[in-house]
Design a protein around this motif. Structure first.
Motif, PDB file in Angstrom:
ATOM      1  N   PHE A  48       0.958  -1.024   0.012  1.00 48.71           N
ATOM      2  CA  PHE A  48      -0.145   0.191   0.023  1.00 48.71           C
ATOM      3  C   PHE A  48       0.918   1.161  -0.094  1.00 48.71           C
ATOM      4  N   LEU A  49       0.442   2.235  -0.446  1.00 46.79           N
ATOM      5  CA  LEU A  49       1.150   3.549  -0.446  1.00 46.79           C
ATOM      6  C   LEU A  49       0.459   4.377   0.777  1.00 46.79           C
ATOM      7  N   ASN A  50       1.091   4.898   1.673  1.00 46.98           N
ATOM      8  CA  ASN A  50       0.673   5.893   2.527  1.00 46.98           C
ATOM      9  C   ASN A  50       0.877   7.224   1.937  1.00 46.98           C
ATOM     10  N   THR A  51       0.014   7.703   1.468  1.00 44.85           N
ATOM     11  CA  THR A  51       0.001   9.192   0.814  1.00 44.85           C
ATOM     12  C   THR A  51       0.078  10.216   1.845  1.00 44.85           C
ATOM     13  N   THR A  52      -0.173  10.136   3.247  1.00 46.29           N
ATOM     14  CA  THR A  52      -0.025  11.124   4.226  1.00 46.29           C
ATOM     15  C   THR A  52       1.443  11.244   4.330  1.00 46.29           C
TER      16      THR A  52
END
Ligand SMILES: Cc1cc2nc3c(=O)[nH]c(=O)nc-3n(C[C@H](O)[C@H](O)[C@H](O)COP(=O)(O)O)c2cc1C
Length: 435
Positions: free
Chosen positions: A61-65
């Protein structure tokens, strides 16, 4: 006293030496993050230092925060990256990570066995049940830890059966008779379980006869039980020596209760290293790297992990065991939340100290901020206390930490008799078995 066993040392290619603000250094090489040269260079140097393995964790997953100031967990696929490293190296083990919660076991069995062929017997599998990423795999929420571990146990069993389903002996390659393989030795597995239905056999023969090491990450009760039943090593977060010693003896007795030898499971905690020629420089490296880890983010972490809201507490107020509410029902990792609670119960830190602890700002790994000699002394102390079987190095702050670790710390450990001078075997399993 019997001579100390040699440690097993892995080098994380994560790359932690670019985390926090370290990627902003002029010499960081951050532009190479999504290529292979950066990692290959470190893997080659780790091989020169005779380390057991190079390691890549993974998440799906990509943690965009977090993306504004760092990678947000974006990374190349670990098994593909290690396949490219396999071609350029010849001895070092290559430990890849694959999640049992999201992948199908047939794919993982094939990928890791492929890496084993490409590296001539140097592949290993780090088994994770994952912390996040459910939305990318059609799951509205993460399955409970119990379900994840039940699935992991069945998944691992299927992978092992698939690896056995096309044994190496079945491969004949006899030009004279024209016999390529002996199909009578290749078996379906006909697995029907609670989570998986897999017929087999695997469409790839097994490479040689030496086992592929299995490593497990996650140290809750369910995680330990699972590790004790199958893993050759456990990769753990142990911020202090007693946490490591307790975990090691618990794992050994659990393994023995299952008819394995205590030595069959090795405790390899993560070791975060901020190294510099002087202590003052190392402290500065650590402070600079973590300067933007905001107080707000640390407060959120403490709240998520323990249920404690410290946002209005004075900085110098001690946090005591009696302040801890019952553990929240849902935490991302029970291992990490238990480690944090344990530290609060034991140390009763002030709010300010708590927010700077590795359990809060990092991954709760064992942390050394100091000179190479400090690192050697600390590792020697943990090894002589019988708290560890080795460790996975996570150098932080700058590439200089990587260099000092490989060029000064490791050779010194060898001179002390705590680490090998040269490889004795050819496979990853050989390295783990060499004491
Ligand atoms: C030291 C450590 C490393 C981990 N590395 C990964 C990883 O690379 N990828 C991943 O998806 N999960 C990783 N995990 C998560 C575990 O696989 C597991 O899902 C999580 O810790 C929950 O299990 P627990 O209740 O036993 O802690 C890691 C956990 C620990 C403790």
């Amino acid at each position: 006293m019997p001579p100390l066993k040699k440690l097993h040392i892995g080098m994380s290619l994560a790359p932690t030496w670019l985390s926090g603000d370290a990627w902003r250094r002029p010499d960081s090489g951050v532009e190479g993050l999504y290529g292979s040269d950066l990692y290959l260079d470190i893997a080659l140097r780790a091989e020169q230092a005779k380390l057991d393995f190079a390691f890549l964790p993974d998440s799906l997953f990509l943690n965009t925060t977090l993306l504004d100031s760092g990678t947000g967990f974006a990374s190349l696929d670990p098994t593909l990256l290690l396949a490219s490293i396999a071609r350029e190296t010849s001895r070092i083990g290559l430990l890849s990570t694959a999640s049992t919660t999201f992948y199908p076991p047939y794919i993982v069995a094939r990928q890791i066995q492929s890496l084993n062929w490409l590296s001539n017997g140097r592949a290993g599998w780090n088994i994770v049940t994952a912390l996040d990423g459910n939305g990318n795999f059609g799951l509205s929420e993460m399955p409970s830890p119990e379900e994840r571990y039940a699935r992991a146990a069945e998944f691992t069993e299927v992978v092992r059966l698939l690896w056995e389903s096309y044994p190496n002996e079945a491969l004949k390659l006899d030009r004279e008779s024209g016999r390529f393989a002996d199909p009578s030795l290749v078996k379906v597995i006909d697995h029907e379980g609670a989570f998986f239905s897999v017929k087999g056999p695997l469409n790839l023969p097994r490479h040689g006869r030496v086992p592929i090491p299995l490593v497990q990450a996650g140290a809750s009760d369910a995680g330990r039980a699972f590790a004790a039943s199958v893993a050759d090593a456990i990769f753990a977060s142990t911020p202090d020596r007693s946490a490591a010693g307790d975990l090691r003896s618990d794992l050994r007795s659990r393994a023995e209760a299952r008819g394995r030898r205590g030595d069959d499971i090795r405790l390899l905690p993560g070791l975060s290293l901020y190294l510099a020629p002087t202590r003052a420089e190392a402290q500065e490296l650590f402070a600079e790297t973590n300067a933007r880890t905001s107080r707000e983010r640390c407060l959120v972490t403490v709240h998520e992990m323990t249920g404690l809201d410290l946002s209005s507490w004075p900085a110098d107020r001690p946090v005591r065991a009696s302040d801890l509410p019952p553990p929240p029902e849902k935490v991302r990792s029970r291992t990490h939340s238990q480690l944090l609670r344990r530290m609060i119960e034991r140390d009763e830190p002030t709010v300010e100290d708590l927010l700077r602890r590795p359990e809060v700002i990092g991954s709760a790994h064992w942390l050394v901020v100091g000179t190479p000699a400090d690192a050697v002394a600390e590792i020697r102390d943990w090894a002589t206390a019988g708290a560890i079987d080795g460790f996975v190095a996570f150098p932080g702050g700058s590439v200089e930490s990587v260099r000092l670790f490989l060029e000064q710390v490791v050779p010194e450990l060898s001179d002390l008799g705590l680490f090998r001078k040269d490889y004795a075997g050819a496979t990853f399993f050989d390295h783990l078995s060499d004491n």
